[in-house]
Design an enzyme around this catalytic site. Structure first.
Site, PDB file in Angstrom:
ATOM      1  N   ASP A 160      44.681  45.284  23.521  1.00  0.00           N
ATOM      2  CA  ASP A 160      44.365  44.845  24.891  1.00  0.00           C
ATOM      3  C   ASP A 160      43.011  44.139  24.963  1.00  0.00           C
ATOM      4  O   ASP A 160      42.621  43.658  26.021  1.00  0.00           O
ATOM      5  CB  ASP A 160      44.418  46.028  25.879  1.00  0.00           C
ATOM      6  N   HIS A 163      38.655  48.335  33.196  1.00  0.00           N
ATOM      7  CA  HIS A 163      39.540  48.896  32.176  1.00  0.00           C
ATOM      8  C   HIS A 163      40.351  50.056  32.767  1.00  0.00           C
ATOM      9  O   HIS A 163      40.488  51.126  32.178  1.00  0.00           O
ATOM     10  CB  HIS A 163      38.736  49.363  30.948  1.00  0.00           C
TER      11      HIS A 163
END
Ligand SMILES: [Zn+2]
Length: 325
Positions: free
Chosen positions: A86, A290
């Site tokens: 990611d 995040h």
């Protein structure tokens, strides 16, 4: 000159001036491991006085750069905090696009061990030779390194605690020169004497005698701005001294208090821990990001952070945070 042309010229000059002094952080991706609710994986564009850096490059980063009208050709440095997908799976797509756009400038990639192998293998099996040179810079696990320096700024790594080797990045402007106070400048000074004033020297005559002390004709320098990006990490107080007093701290906040044990287990942080770090390091502003896919509504995370530290904000796609000088 036609009025429209004058206005356009003025706007162009204003734009150049803003680029020359600006310190802006644009959020391209705020999601944790899974993209969710329209949120993209991690990526940020940092523009400092006309230098463009990309931090992390999650999947879709190039789409976000285009959406927010960033100029891909201006990005010469891409900093990858660690090699969880990611944080870097958008890189190959971006590199191919840069090639198709006939980029010529070198592209500098900073990462922990392995990225060079990943990129060169993909290029090899697609029989592709980019139109530009890729320069790989390897980050050292657990180290504090200065990985970029020019006449105006530096970038240092911040050692983070995560399941893979992981580094944050600290952007700092260097100390700026004193500013000449034009309202006090006597007539007849030579260009060299004014240049010396900017360097901090007194004005002297040809015999070396002081005509004016530097402080009489100059103002203090503008402040040096700073930004710390702390990507995936468990809460670790030892970094507080490294990031102390920064203008903006971005700290991951994957979870809320409801998932504190999950944060501990996966070496991530909660919003409250991000805020505790901001408080301990006496930063001026906190951004959190995040976010785990389990949170559709981010308000509880924002509130958890704000209960401990203010100002705190969610780092949401498309937002640009400007640091004034
Ligand atoms: Zn990670």
């Amino acid at each position: 000159m036609a009025k429209k042309a004058i206005v356009e010229l003025h706007n162009c000059q204003l734009q150049k001036l803003l680029l020359a002094v600006g310190f802006n952080i644009t959020i391209l991706g705020s999601s944790g491991a899974l993209p969710a609710y329209g949120r993209f994986p991690s990526s940020q564009l940092v523009e400092i006085r006309n230098r463009h850096f990309l931090i992390d490059c999650g999947e879709g980063a190039q789409m976000q750069l285009m959406k927010f009208q960033a100029n891909l050709h201006r990005i010469n440095h891409i900093l990858i905090s660690h090699l969880h997908g990611d944080h870097y799976l958008g890189l190959m797509g971006l590199i191919f696009t840069m090639h198709l756009l006939r980029r010529t400038n070198d592209l500098h990639l900073y990462s922990h061990r392995g990225l060079d192998e990943i990129i060169t293998t993909q290029l090899k099996y697609s029989h592709s030779v980019p139109s530009f040179k890729i320069v790989f810079h390897q980050l050292e696990k657990g180290a504090r390194q200065t990985i970029y320096e020019d006449d105006a700024m530096t970038i240092e790594t911040i050692p983070l605690v995560h399941k893979l080797a992981c580094s944050g990045f600290l952007f700092r402007e260097k100390i700026k020169p004193r500013r000449v106070d034009k309202t006090k400048l006597p007539e007849g000074l030579r260009i060299q004497q004014i240049a010396n004033l900017k360097k901090g020297y007194d004005v002297i005559d040809t015999n070396g005698a002081i005509l004016y002390k530097n402080e009489e004709l100059t103002l203090p320098p503008r402040k040096s701005r700073s930004y710390a990006y702390c990507s995936d990490t468990a809460y670790d107080e030892s970094i507080a001294d490294i990031i102390r007093g920064v203008d903006i701290l971005y700290h991951e906040a994957t979870f809320g208090l409801d998932e504190e044990s999950k944060a501990r287990e996966t070496l991530h942080s909660t919003a409250a821990q991000a805020a505790m770090m901001a408080k301990k390091a006496e930063v001026k502003k906190l951004l959190i990001g995040h976010f785990s896919a389990r949170y559709k509504d981010l308000t509880p995370l924002a509130e958890e952070a704000m209960n401990i530290f203010q100002p705190s904000e969610l780092a949401i796609e498309g937002q640009t945070f400007k640091i004034q000088d």
